[in-house]
Design an enzyme around this catalytic site. Sequence first.
Site, PDB file in Angstrom:
ATOM      1  N   HIS A  37      36.614 -15.978  53.378  1.00 64.98           N
ATOM      2  CA  HIS A  37      37.119 -16.584  52.143  1.00 64.98           C
ATOM      3  C   HIS A  37      38.651 -16.520  52.106  1.00 64.98           C
ATOM      4  CE1 HIS A  37      33.051 -15.077  50.607  1.00 64.98           C
ATOM      5  NE2 HIS A  37      33.003 -16.367  50.319  1.00 64.98           N
ATOM      6  N   ASP A 155      29.304 -23.354  56.187  1.00 65.35           N
ATOM      7  CA  ASP A 155      28.257 -24.084  55.468  1.00 65.35           C
ATOM      8  C   ASP A 155      28.410 -25.567  55.818  1.00 65.35           C
ATOM      9  OD1 ASP A 155      27.079 -21.933  53.496  1.00 65.35           O
ATOM     10  OD2 ASP A 155      29.241 -21.650  53.555  1.00 65.35           O
ATOM     11  N   GLN A 158      26.692 -28.195  53.659  1.00 71.37           N
ATOM     12  CA  GLN A 158      27.324 -28.216  52.332  1.00 71.37           C
ATOM     13  C   GLN A 158      28.624 -29.021  52.363  1.00 71.37           C
ATOM     14  OE1 GLN A 158      27.704 -24.643  49.677  1.00 71.37           O
ATOM     15  NE2 GLN A 158      29.780 -24.603  50.468  1.00 71.37           N
TER      16      GLN A 158
END
Length: 284
Positions: A37, A155, A158
């Site tokens: 992140h 992801d 996604q």
Amino acid sequence: MQIIHTISEIRRLVAAYKQEGKTIGFVPTMGNLHQGHLELVKMALSKSDIVICSIFVNPLQFGEGEDFEQYPRTLDKDAQKLKLAGCHIVFAPAVDEMYPHSKGSGCDQSQIIIPDISDILEGAARPGHFTGVATVVAKLFNMVQPDKAVFGIKDYQQLQVIKCFVQDLCFPVEILSHSIVRESNGLAMSSRNAFLSAEQKQQAAAIYQALKHIESQIHKGIRDYAALQQQAEKQLNIQGFRTDYISIRDVDLNMPETESKKLVILAAVYLGNTRLIDNLQIST
Ligand code: AMP
């Protein structure tokens, strides 16, 4: 760094920054932040003046029996990490702020459905998941009004879903993608790794090894995708995983042609009760 919980306050702040001519970079997350992140935040910082990171565990993208309740919520620690990373604003709305509709109010939460791509792979395993993801990301985009938003290739599906609806629904947001950040043993970093024991974290390195093995086979010219998938699944199951899927696709997630030059190998496996996903893009 400011920590904001309401839509009105984030709108007010963003409007003030835009008034000053600042560009806004946005990193949506569900928190329990790890280095993956933080690399997204770094990328956003390098591409925009002001970086906003949202932390919201989105109930709409969790199916029945999934880990919504257990999902790790660590706002204070996350805020410390974001501050050190240079993030300017943390946006952490409560569920009621995001989804204010109460039963019987005459209108329920509008949702964004992205056909086809939402129904395969992760979407097949988790019905409604991508509708939940797209809906919350669209809402966040409308709240934060970013110029750019950064998503992880971790992801992969996604990311494709988000690119689809951003284009189809004309959101004025540039979508940037960041490569997968891995542990030294190759395990893709994930908030869900918090559910793994130290031993399982070592064991989970086998997922990346399985992807790399398929890559090496394809580079040798082996193009029997079904056989490659089956062998990898069998191997992982022998190693103590319960494989949901190993799937070799083209970059748009269609079934690949034998001569496809760019491929992505996607994996979803259970280790104990923890569902882990990973992928590897390859060019031949
Ligand atoms: P999450 O908190 O799991 O919803 O993830 C928030 C964002 O971080 C998504 O865009 C993810 O794809 C991205 N992300 C999560 N793990 C990684 C990783 N290991 N490497 C790169 N990006 C990641």
